[in-house]
Motif scaffolding. Structure first.
Motif, PDB file in Angstrom:
ATOM      1  N   PRO A 102       0.835  -1.205   0.000  1.00  0.00           N
ATOM      2  CA  PRO A 102       0.000   0.000   0.000  1.00  0.00           C
ATOM      3  C   PRO A 102       0.872   1.258   0.000  1.00  0.00           C
ATOM      4  O   PRO A 102       1.043   1.923   1.015  1.00  0.00           O
ATOM      5  CB  PRO A 102      -0.809  -0.143   1.286  1.00  0.00           C
ATOM      6  CG  PRO A 102       0.096  -0.910   2.202  1.00  0.00           C
ATOM      7  CD  PRO A 102       0.872  -1.843   1.316  1.00  0.00           C
ATOM      8  N   GLN A 103       1.431   1.555  -1.155  1.00  0.00           N
ATOM      9  CA  GLN A 103       2.334   2.702  -1.248  1.00  0.00           C
ATOM     10  C   GLN A 103       2.015   3.516  -2.492  1.00  0.00           C
ATOM     11  O   GLN A 103       1.625   2.981  -3.525  1.00  0.00           O
ATOM     12  CB  GLN A 103       3.799   2.259  -1.243  1.00  0.00           C
ATOM     13  CG  GLN A 103       4.153   1.318  -2.331  1.00  0.00           C
ATOM     14  CD  GLN A 103       5.529   0.701  -2.237  1.00  0.00           C
ATOM     15  OE1 GLN A 103       5.832  -0.100  -3.079  1.00  0.00           O
ATOM     16  NE2 GLN A 103       6.354   1.028  -1.279  1.00  0.00           N
ATOM     17  N   LEU A 104       2.206   4.810  -2.348  1.00  0.00           N
ATOM     18  CA  LEU A 104       2.009   5.767  -3.427  1.00  0.00           C
ATOM     19  C   LEU A 104       3.302   6.550  -3.592  1.00  0.00           C
ATOM     20  O   LEU A 104       4.012   6.804  -2.614  1.00  0.00           O
ATOM     21  CB  LEU A 104       0.873   6.739  -3.083  1.00  0.00           C
ATOM     22  CG  LEU A 104      -0.475   6.112  -2.776  1.00  0.00           C
ATOM     23  CD1 LEU A 104      -1.406   7.135  -2.153  1.00  0.00           C
ATOM     24  CD2 LEU A 104      -1.078   5.526  -4.034  1.00  0.00           C
ATOM     25  N   PHE A 105       3.587   6.943  -4.816  1.00  0.00           N
ATOM     26  CA  PHE A 105       4.766   7.747  -5.095  1.00  0.00           C
ATOM     27  C   PHE A 105       4.322   9.038  -5.763  1.00  0.00           C
ATOM     28  O   PHE A 105       3.574   9.017  -6.743  1.00  0.00           O
ATOM     29  CB  PHE A 105       5.744   6.990  -5.999  1.00  0.00           C
ATOM     30  CG  PHE A 105       6.344   5.783  -5.336  1.00  0.00           C
ATOM     31  CD1 PHE A 105       7.512   5.897  -4.604  1.00  0.00           C
ATOM     32  CD2 PHE A 105       5.735   4.542  -5.444  1.00  0.00           C
ATOM     33  CE1 PHE A 105       8.062   4.783  -3.974  1.00  0.00           C
ATOM     34  CE2 PHE A 105       6.277   3.427  -4.829  1.00  0.00           C
ATOM     35  CZ  PHE A 105       7.449   3.548  -4.088  1.00  0.00           C
ATOM     36  N   VAL A 106       4.774  10.165  -5.195  1.00  0.00           N
ATOM     37  CA  VAL A 106       4.485  11.486  -5.750  1.00  0.00           C
ATOM     38  C   VAL A 106       5.809  12.235  -5.852  1.00  0.00           C
ATOM     39  O   VAL A 106       6.804  11.856  -5.234  1.00  0.00           O
ATOM     40  CB  VAL A 106       3.491  12.285  -4.873  1.00  0.00           C
ATOM     41  CG1 VAL A 106       2.166  11.560  -4.763  1.00  0.00           C
ATOM     42  CG2 VAL A 106       4.048  12.583  -3.503  1.00  0.00           C
ATOM     43  N   ARG A 107       5.807  13.287  -6.626  1.00  0.00           N
ATOM     44  CA  ARG A 107       6.973  14.174  -6.696  1.00  0.00           C
ATOM     45  C   ARG A 107       6.576  15.531  -6.144  1.00  0.00           C
ATOM     46  O   ARG A 107       5.487  16.023  -6.409  1.00  0.00           O
ATOM     47  CB  ARG A 107       7.472  14.293  -8.124  1.00  0.00           C
ATOM     48  CG  ARG A 107       8.051  12.981  -8.634  1.00  0.00           C
ATOM     49  CD  ARG A 107       9.163  13.222  -9.617  1.00  0.00           C
ATOM     50  NE  ARG A 107       9.699  11.967 -10.119  1.00  0.00           N
ATOM     51  CZ  ARG A 107      10.871  11.462  -9.761  1.00  0.00           C
ATOM     52  NH1 ARG A 107      11.636  12.114  -8.895  1.00  0.00           N
ATOM     53  NH2 ARG A 107      11.300  10.335 -10.270  1.00  0.00           N
ATOM     54  N   ASP A 108       7.481  16.117  -5.362  1.00  0.00           N
ATOM     55  CA  ASP A 108       7.225  17.464  -4.866  1.00  0.00           C
ATOM     56  C   ASP A 108       7.447  18.445  -6.019  1.00  0.00           C
ATOM     57  O   ASP A 108       7.844  18.042  -7.111  1.00  0.00           O
ATOM     58  CB  ASP A 108       8.062  17.755  -3.618  1.00  0.00           C
ATOM     59  CG  ASP A 108       9.532  18.038  -3.878  1.00  0.00           C
ATOM     60  OD1 ASP A 108       9.967  18.108  -5.046  1.00  0.00           O
ATOM     61  OD2 ASP A 108      10.269  18.196  -2.884  1.00  0.00           O
TER      62      ASP A 108
END
Length: 125
Positions: A102-108
């Protein structure tokens, strides 16, 4: 020598106000007092650890030029589905992890990779 825990991690940013907006208003982090340095930045409290944003004037590589498996910081989240809904509402692009985690990856805004994970899996030696 014995290393016992992580004290802080630092992320480089170009635009402090834009970065603060992301870390405070998207991720909900709380700013804490920072020592006086000869460069601009902000610190955030993460329980036993801290996140430091450090302003640099050299341009950072755009996110599309960074590898998919980029350096990243992982934050523990309490609700995976609510986090997806929150990011979608704010039009923040994300990708879901693989391997049923259960992981999400976003970029700042400066292209730094941020992992948002619902649970911490024990590390195996």
């Amino acid at each position: 020598m014995k290393v016992s825990r992580l004290l802080h991690t630092a992320i480089l940013v170009n635009d402090l106000e834009r970065a603060k907006n992301f870390y405070e208003n998207v991720l909900g982090l709380t700013e804490k007092q920072r020592h006086s340095f000869d460069f601009n930045g902000v610190w955030y409290n993460l329980g036993e650890c801290e996140l430091h944003l450090m302003v640099v004037t050299d341009p950072l590589p755009p996110s599309e030029q960074r590898p998919r498996r980029d350096f990243h910081v992982a934050f523990l989240i309490d609700d995976y589905e609510a986090t997806k809904a929150h990011l979608s509402k704010l039009a923040i692009p994300y990708r879901e992890g693989r391997h049923d985690l259960p992981q999400l990856f976003v970029r700042d805004p400066d292209g730094n990779m941020i992992e948002l994970q619902q649970q911490v899996l024990p590390c195996k030696p």
